[in-house]
Design a protein around this motif. Structure first.
Motif, PDB file in Angstrom:
ATOM      1  N   SER A 110       0.849  -1.204   0.000  1.00 27.10           N
ATOM      2  CA  SER A 110       0.000   0.000   0.000  1.00 27.10           C
ATOM      3  C   SER A 110       0.877   1.244   0.000  1.00 27.10           C
ATOM      4  CB  SER A 110      -0.912   0.003   1.223  1.00 27.10           C
ATOM      5  OG  SER A 110      -0.151   0.157   2.418  1.00 27.10           O
ATOM      6  N   SER A 111       0.242   2.397  -0.145  1.00 28.38           N
ATOM      7  CA  SER A 111       0.990   3.661  -0.228  1.00 28.38           C
ATOM      8  C   SER A 111       1.683   4.017   1.084  1.00 28.38           C
ATOM      9  CB  SER A 111       0.049   4.794  -0.636  1.00 28.38           C
ATOM     10  OG  SER A 111      -1.015   4.931   0.298  1.00 28.38           O
ATOM     11  N   GLU A 112       1.200   3.482   2.220  1.00 28.86           N
ATOM     12  CA  GLU A 112       1.837   3.773   3.500  1.00 28.86           C
ATOM     13  C   GLU A 112       3.130   2.988   3.707  1.00 28.86           C
ATOM     14  OE1 GLU A 112      -1.333   2.936   3.222  1.00 28.86           O
ATOM     15  OE2 GLU A 112      -2.415   4.785   3.782  1.00 28.86           O
ATOM     16  N   TRP A 113       3.291   1.915   2.924  1.00 28.03           N
ATOM     17  CA  TRP A 113       4.467   1.081   3.114  1.00 28.03           C
ATOM     18  C   TRP A 113       5.375   1.152   1.883  1.00 28.03           C
ATOM     19  CZ3 TRP A 113       5.902  -1.149   7.659  1.00 28.03           C
ATOM     20  CH2 TRP A 113       4.967  -1.083   8.684  1.00 28.03           C
ATOM     21  N   ASP A 115       4.756   1.110  -1.339  1.00 29.90           N
ATOM     22  CA  ASP A 115       4.212   1.985  -2.378  1.00 29.90           C
ATOM     23  C   ASP A 115       4.823   1.727  -3.760  1.00 29.90           C
ATOM     24  OD1 ASP A 115       2.704   3.939  -3.527  1.00 29.90           O
ATOM     25  OD2 ASP A 115       3.866   5.622  -2.720  1.00 29.90           O
ATOM     26  N   ASP A 117       3.499   1.470  -6.644  1.00 33.18           N
ATOM     27  CA  ASP A 117       2.939   2.243  -7.751  1.00 33.18           C
ATOM     28  C   ASP A 117       3.734   3.517  -7.999  1.00 33.18           C
ATOM     29  OD1 ASP A 117       0.952   0.383  -8.171  1.00 33.18           O
ATOM     30  OD2 ASP A 117      -0.513   1.403  -6.899  1.00 33.18           O
ATOM     31  N   ALA A 118       4.144   4.166  -6.918  1.00 36.31           N
ATOM     32  CA  ALA A 118       4.912   5.407  -7.049  1.00 36.31           C
ATOM     33  C   ALA A 118       6.415   5.162  -7.064  1.00 36.31           C
ATOM     34  CB  ALA A 118       4.559   6.360  -5.898  1.00 36.31           C
ATOM     35  N   HIS A 119       6.856   4.113  -6.361  1.00 42.07           N
ATOM     36  CA  HIS A 119       8.295   3.828  -6.247  1.00 42.07           C
ATOM     37  C   HIS A 119       8.509   2.320  -6.421  1.00 42.07           C
ATOM     38  CE1 HIS A 119       8.735   7.910  -4.674  1.00 42.07           C
ATOM     39  NE2 HIS A 119       7.731   7.635  -3.856  1.00 42.07           N
ATOM     40  N   ARG A 145      11.085   4.258  -1.319  1.00 45.52           N
ATOM     41  CA  ARG A 145       9.997   5.245  -1.289  1.00 45.52           C
ATOM     42  C   ARG A 145      10.506   6.650  -1.643  1.00 45.52           C
ATOM     43  NH1 ARG A 145       5.390   4.762   1.657  1.00 45.52           N
ATOM     44  NH2 ARG A 145       5.786   6.779   2.609  1.00 45.52           N
ATOM     45  N   GLY A 179       3.949   5.057   7.786  1.00 45.96           N
ATOM     46  CA  GLY A 179       3.313   6.360   7.999  1.00 45.96           C
ATOM     47  C   GLY A 179       2.907   6.562   9.454  1.00 45.96           C
TER      48      GLY A 179
END
Length: 206
Positions: A110-113, A115, A117-119, A145, A179
């Motif tokens: 997920s984006s909090e860990w 991530d 998709d972004a990195h 990240r 996060g």
């Protein structure tokens, strides 16, 4: 004449075992020197995930869990005669994380860990090495990240120089893993140990 023949025969019987022992010793010494020469002259190697492991250990509510990344690779340069030329350049596809728990793995991507998709890729780069105990240590940076922080990587080599095993201890908060929602150390431990066991493939011709 019979006494002389007996003496000569006894002499040959005592010499032959010594000769065989000497030959075995010479063979063993040659093998050791060859392994040392391979270790000292090796420079550039590639790391393949097919025959290597990249594992990590964390904790949730005080209970340890184990995980690994199945997709990673890169190159390693190491030469006993010039430790300053040591270099690690390893890329890790963070979406390949596997902790043997589908629910936990979904959280980790997920984006909090991690991530992905972004990195999508984490990167470890280190240069130089120093002797530490029976092994070595390299100072490098782990980029995860989009954040880079220093990491000290301890490692050892097999006698033939074809396998490298090592570890690094991380604080997940340095990369803001989890996060604010997962910031409690009692919930998810801050400390994470990363362990590698890699086969160093044939040197890359330059």
């Amino acid at each position: 004449m019979h006494q002389l023949n007996a003496i000569l025969c006894r002499g040959r019987q005592t010499v032959q075992p010594v000769t065989r022992t000497r030959h075995r010793a010479i063979g063993w010494l040659a093998a050791c020197l060859l392994a040392g020469a391979q270790l000292a002259t090796a420079s550039s190697y590639t790391v393949g995930r097919e025959d290597s492991q990249l594992n990590f250990h964390g904790s949730v509510s005080g209970e340890r869990f184990d995980g690994h990344f199945s997709r990673f690779g890169g190159s390693i340069q190491f030469d006993l005669t010039d430790l300053t030329a040591t270099r690690f350049d390893i890329g890790i596809e963070v979406a390949s994380v596997d902790t043997d728990s589908e629910e936990r793995d979904e959280v980790l991507v997920s984006s909090e860990w991690f991530d992905p998709d972004a990195h999508p890729q984490a990167k470890f780069v280190a240069e130089g090495a120093v002797r530490v105990g029976e092994g070595w240590a390299s100072e490098g940076k782990l980029t995860l990240r989009g954040l880079s922080h220093p990491v000290r990587f301890h490692f050892q080599l097999s006698p033939d120089g074809q396998r490298l095993q090592g570890h690094a201890d991380l604080n997940r908060l340095d990369w803001k893993l989890g996060g604010e929602e997962w910031a409690d150390d009692e919930l998810v431990g801050y400390e994470v140990r990363v362990e590698v066991d890699v086969v160093l493939r044939a040197p890359v011709l330059e």
